[in-house]
Design a protein around this motif. Structure first.
Motif, PDB file in Angstrom:
ATOM      1  N   GLN A 185     -60.519  26.532 -14.362  1.00  0.00           N
ATOM      2  CA  GLN A 185     -61.869  26.612 -13.779  1.00  0.00           C
ATOM      3  C   GLN A 185     -63.073  26.985 -15.020  1.00  0.00           C
ATOM      4  N   PHE A 186     -62.311  27.449 -16.069  1.00  0.00           N
ATOM      5  CA  PHE A 186     -62.992  27.791 -17.317  1.00  0.00           C
ATOM      6  C   PHE A 186     -62.864  27.465 -18.704  1.00  0.00           C
ATOM      7  N   GLY A 187     -61.684  26.243 -18.581  1.00  0.00           N
ATOM      8  CA  GLY A 187     -61.557  25.409 -19.775  1.00  0.00           C
ATOM      9  C   GLY A 187     -60.932  26.384 -20.760  1.00  0.00           C
ATOM     10  N   LEU A 188     -60.301  27.453 -20.747  1.00  0.00           N
ATOM     11  CA  LEU A 188     -59.793  27.863 -21.729  1.00  0.00           C
ATOM     12  C   LEU A 188     -58.344  27.670 -21.951  1.00  0.00           C
ATOM     13  N   LYS A 189     -58.024  27.111 -22.965  1.00  0.00           N
ATOM     14  CA  LYS A 189     -56.546  26.833 -23.211  1.00  0.00           C
ATOM     15  C   LYS A 189     -55.478  27.766 -23.518  1.00  0.00           C
ATOM     16  N   ASN A 190     -56.118  28.889 -24.126  1.00  0.00           N
ATOM     17  CA  ASN A 190     -55.059  30.032 -24.423  1.00  0.00           C
ATOM     18  C   ASN A 190     -55.920  31.356 -24.338  1.00  0.00           C
ATOM     19  N   PRO A 191     -56.260  31.740 -23.047  1.00  0.00           N
ATOM     20  CA  PRO A 191     -57.257  32.911 -22.583  1.00  0.00           C
ATOM     21  C   PRO A 191     -56.614  34.249 -23.261  1.00  0.00           C
ATOM     22  N   THR A 192     -57.599  35.057 -23.686  1.00  0.00           N
ATOM     23  CA  THR A 192     -57.271  36.371 -24.109  1.00  0.00           C
ATOM     24  C   THR A 192     -57.510  37.119 -22.895  1.00  0.00           C
ATOM     25  N   ILE A 193     -56.411  38.104 -22.589  1.00  0.00           N
ATOM     26  CA  ILE A 193     -56.900  38.973 -21.475  1.00  0.00           C
ATOM     27  C   ILE A 193     -56.392  40.303 -21.787  1.00  0.00           C
ATOM     28  N   LEU A 194     -57.174  41.425 -21.704  1.00  0.00           N
ATOM     29  CA  LEU A 194     -57.106  42.603 -21.867  1.00  0.00           C
ATOM     30  C   LEU A 194     -56.788  43.370 -20.775  1.00  0.00           C
ATOM     31  N   ASN A 209     -52.687  34.999 -24.528  1.00  0.00           N
ATOM     32  CA  ASN A 209     -52.708  36.006 -25.290  1.00  0.00           C
ATOM     33  C   ASN A 209     -53.221  37.401 -24.395  1.00  0.00           C
ATOM     34  N   ILE A 210     -52.132  37.851 -23.955  1.00  0.00           N
ATOM     35  CA  ILE A 210     -52.405  39.230 -23.162  1.00  0.00           C
ATOM     36  C   ILE A 210     -52.169  40.412 -23.988  1.00  0.00           C
ATOM     37  N   ILE A 211     -53.297  41.249 -24.000  1.00  0.00           N
ATOM     38  CA  ILE A 211     -53.301  42.657 -24.896  1.00  0.00           C
ATOM     39  C   ILE A 211     -53.256  43.948 -23.884  1.00  0.00           C
ATOM     40  N   GLY A 212     -52.392  44.793 -24.066  1.00  0.00           N
ATOM     41  CA  GLY A 212     -52.040  45.786 -23.032  1.00  0.00           C
ATOM     42  C   GLY A 212     -50.829  46.248 -23.101  1.00  0.00           C
ATOM     43  N   PRO A 213     -50.577  47.429 -21.970  1.00  0.00           N
ATOM     44  CA  PRO A 213     -51.967  47.926 -21.425  1.00  0.00           C
ATOM     45  C   PRO A 213     -52.533  49.005 -22.171  1.00  0.00           C
ATOM     46  N   LEU A 214     -53.924  49.083 -22.184  1.00  0.00           N
ATOM     47  CA  LEU A 214     -54.920  49.665 -23.022  1.00  0.00           C
ATOM     48  C   LEU A 214     -55.466  50.837 -22.314  1.00  0.00           C
ATOM     49  N   PRO A 215     -55.774  51.778 -22.934  1.00  0.00           N
ATOM     50  CA  PRO A 215     -56.689  52.754 -22.139  1.00  0.00           C
ATOM     51  C   PRO A 215     -58.079  52.244 -21.773  1.00  0.00           C
ATOM     52  N   ALA A 216     -58.128  52.571 -20.502  1.00  0.00           N
ATOM     53  CA  ALA A 216     -59.473  52.142 -19.803  1.00  0.00           C
ATOM     54  C   ALA A 216     -60.769  52.485 -20.343  1.00  0.00           C
ATOM     55  N   ASP A 217     -60.609  53.810 -21.015  1.00  0.00           N
ATOM     56  CA  ASP A 217     -61.684  54.535 -21.596  1.00  0.00           C
ATOM     57  C   ASP A 217     -62.204  53.883 -22.683  1.00  0.00           C
ATOM     58  N   THR A 218     -61.365  53.176 -23.600  1.00  0.00           N
ATOM     59  CA  THR A 218     -61.645  52.474 -24.917  1.00  0.00           C
ATOM     60  C   THR A 218     -61.797  51.078 -24.607  1.00  0.00           C
ATOM     61  N   LEU A 219     -60.905  50.731 -23.934  1.00  0.00           N
ATOM     62  CA  LEU A 219     -61.006  48.905 -23.853  1.00  0.00           C
ATOM     63  C   LEU A 219     -62.359  48.386 -23.706  1.00  0.00           C
ATOM     64  N   PHE A 220     -63.341  49.091 -22.908  1.00  0.00           N
ATOM     65  CA  PHE A 220     -64.427  48.546 -22.554  1.00  0.00           C
ATOM     66  C   PHE A 220     -65.728  48.679 -23.757  1.00  0.00           C
ATOM     67  N   THR A 221     -65.151  48.711 -25.065  1.00  0.00           N
ATOM     68  CA  THR A 221     -65.990  48.861 -25.943  1.00  0.00           C
ATOM     69  C   THR A 221     -65.976  47.533 -26.933  1.00  0.00           C
ATOM     70  N   HIS A 244     -60.348  48.980  -8.222  1.00  0.00           N
ATOM     71  CA  HIS A 244     -61.726  48.384  -8.083  1.00  0.00           C
ATOM     72  C   HIS A 244     -62.760  49.375  -8.877  1.00  0.00           C
ATOM     73  N   ASP A 245     -62.545  50.674  -8.811  1.00  0.00           N
ATOM     74  CA  ASP A 245     -63.602  51.551  -9.759  1.00  0.00           C
ATOM     75  C   ASP A 245     -63.297  51.790 -10.751  1.00  0.00           C
ATOM     76  N   GLN A 246     -62.175  50.994 -11.624  1.00  0.00           N
ATOM     77  CA  GLN A 246     -61.616  51.218 -13.045  1.00  0.00           C
ATOM     78  C   GLN A 246     -62.425  50.439 -13.846  1.00  0.00           C
ATOM     79  N   GLY A 247     -62.828  48.966 -13.067  1.00  0.00           N
ATOM     80  CA  GLY A 247     -63.549  48.075 -14.101  1.00  0.00           C
ATOM     81  C   GLY A 247     -64.812  47.644 -13.543  1.00  0.00           C
ATOM     82  N   LEU A 248     -65.141  47.641 -12.205  1.00  0.00           N
ATOM     83  CA  LEU A 248     -66.456  47.263 -11.784  1.00  0.00           C
ATOM     84  C   LEU A 248     -67.535  48.095 -11.922  1.00  0.00           C
ATOM     85  N   PRO A 249     -67.594  49.578 -12.112  1.00  0.00           N
ATOM     86  CA  PRO A 249     -68.756  50.171 -12.480  1.00  0.00           C
ATOM     87  C   PRO A 249     -69.154  49.694 -13.994  1.00  0.00           C
ATOM     88  N   VAL A 250     -68.218  49.428 -15.028  1.00  0.00           N
ATOM     89  CA  VAL A 250     -68.666  48.945 -16.221  1.00  0.00           C
ATOM     90  C   VAL A 250     -69.389  47.555 -16.231  1.00  0.00           C
TER      91      VAL A 250
END
Length: 331
Positions: A196-205, A239-251, A266-272
């Motif tokens: 649905q987004f046309g990404l052949k090799n998506p990078t996911i954190l 391309n999966i990267i993780g698990p990463l500390p949530a307090d630094t991956l949103f940088t 829910h409240d780990q990702g949506l507030p950011v």
């Protein structure tokens, strides 16, 4: 295909809420898409008069032409309400109407009458009061389309965040994150990003569950016992990267390389995400055989008919639905 050949269908949601308001406001401007609104003609006429919005309503039925949307024109598939609608006042007698809008839109996307659907907010409580068990759009669409597993993702221009768990008490989150659930979520997320987004090799954190992603087991074992082993099984699919500390991956250093973030709760990702894209974020249901986007807010009964409701999230939902329908590839 050109933009104008993509048919989007918009459900107007709870008639006493702000769904009709934001649709009328959005219709005042030009949009590079063809879209049909599902709703009651009398509701839109009355709400337009109340909001002092000049609008030309053209009734539409399947098989009719669907030109690109023009400012001040509303293509309306008329579905009658049962009782008169008063802005801000719920009426359980009109719940059947709200569900009928969803049925028409969903079935129309399945049979390719429409290329994507955009949903205005509904009121879960009043639908349940009518005697119909209803837990939300996502569950309704999952059952109606026969989807195996759906994933909730919110998106704005700079960030996409999908969730492993959604509306769970925090005390239940750790137990809910099993290898089986995480595998299902990852498989759906990867497939959707490709189809649905046309990404052949998506990078996911992928965020860890615990502070510092468990810090080698000193702050929790979920990363070592559940998350890391599961992520390894998908290393050839994305391309999966993780698990990463949530307090630094949103940088910026991380996000500028990412196509999406997978948060554990829910409240780990949506507030950011909402901090970054407040008022312009969109709810997208992944894992369906159709494209569905939605506004990121509720019915706001207190704003219905006042002219104060903001249409920006709806406009963004329309844009996302159009972009996804253009990139969709289910081959």
């Amino acid at each position: 295909m050109t933009n104008s050949t993509k048919r989007l269908v918009i459900t107007s949601g709870e008639p006493a809420g702000i769904g009709p308001d934001i649709i009328l406001k959005a219709a005042k401007n030009n949009h590079m898409a063809s879209w049909i609104v599902l709703g009651d003609q009398s509701v839109f006429i009355a709400r337009a008069e109340l909001l002092k919005i000049k609008i030309h309503i053209e009734l539409w039925m399947p098989g009719d032409p669907t030109p690109a949307h023009k400012a001040g024109v509303l293509l309306l598939y008329h579905v009658p309400v049962k009782n008169e609608v008063i802005p801000g006042k719920l009426d359980s007698e009109n719940s059947e109407y709200v569900l009928e809008l969803l049925k028409i839109a969903t079935d129309g996307c399945v049979d390719n009458t429409f290329d994507a659907m955009v949903t205005a907010p509904v009121h879960k409580g009043v639908i349940c009061e009518s005697g119909v068990p209803f837990s939300g759009h996502t569950e309704f669409l999952e059952e109606r389309t026969g989807a195996d597993k759906v994933v909730m993702m919110l998106a704005c221009t700079k960030l996409k965040v999908a969730l492993v768990t959604t509306h769970l008490p925090l005390k239940d989150v750790a137990a809910a994150i099993t290898p089986e659930l995480l595998s299902e979520i990852l498989a759906t997320l990867i497939q959707s990003l490709k189809q649905q987004f046309g990404l052949k090799n998506p990078t996911i954190l992928v965020a860890g569950l615990n502070p510092h992603a468990g810090e080698s087991g000193h702050m929790g074992m979920e990363e070592i016992e559940v998350i890391e082993p599961t992520l390894k099984t998908f290393k050839t699919q994305a391309n999966i990267i993780g698990p990463l500390p949530a307090d630094t991956l949103f940088t910026p250093p991380y996000l500028e390389k990412a196509d999406a973030v997978l948060a554990m709760y829910h409240d780990q990702g949506l507030p950011v995400l909402k901090c970054i894209g407040f008022g312009e974020s969109v709810n997208i249901t992944l894992g369906l055989p159709i494209i569905r986007t939605s506004v990121d807010h509720g019915t706001a009964l207190d704003l219905a008919g006042t002219g104060q409701a903001k249409e920006r999230s709806l406009i963004c939902a329309i844009k996302w639905a159009l972009q996804m329908s253009q990139k969709a590839n289910y081959a």
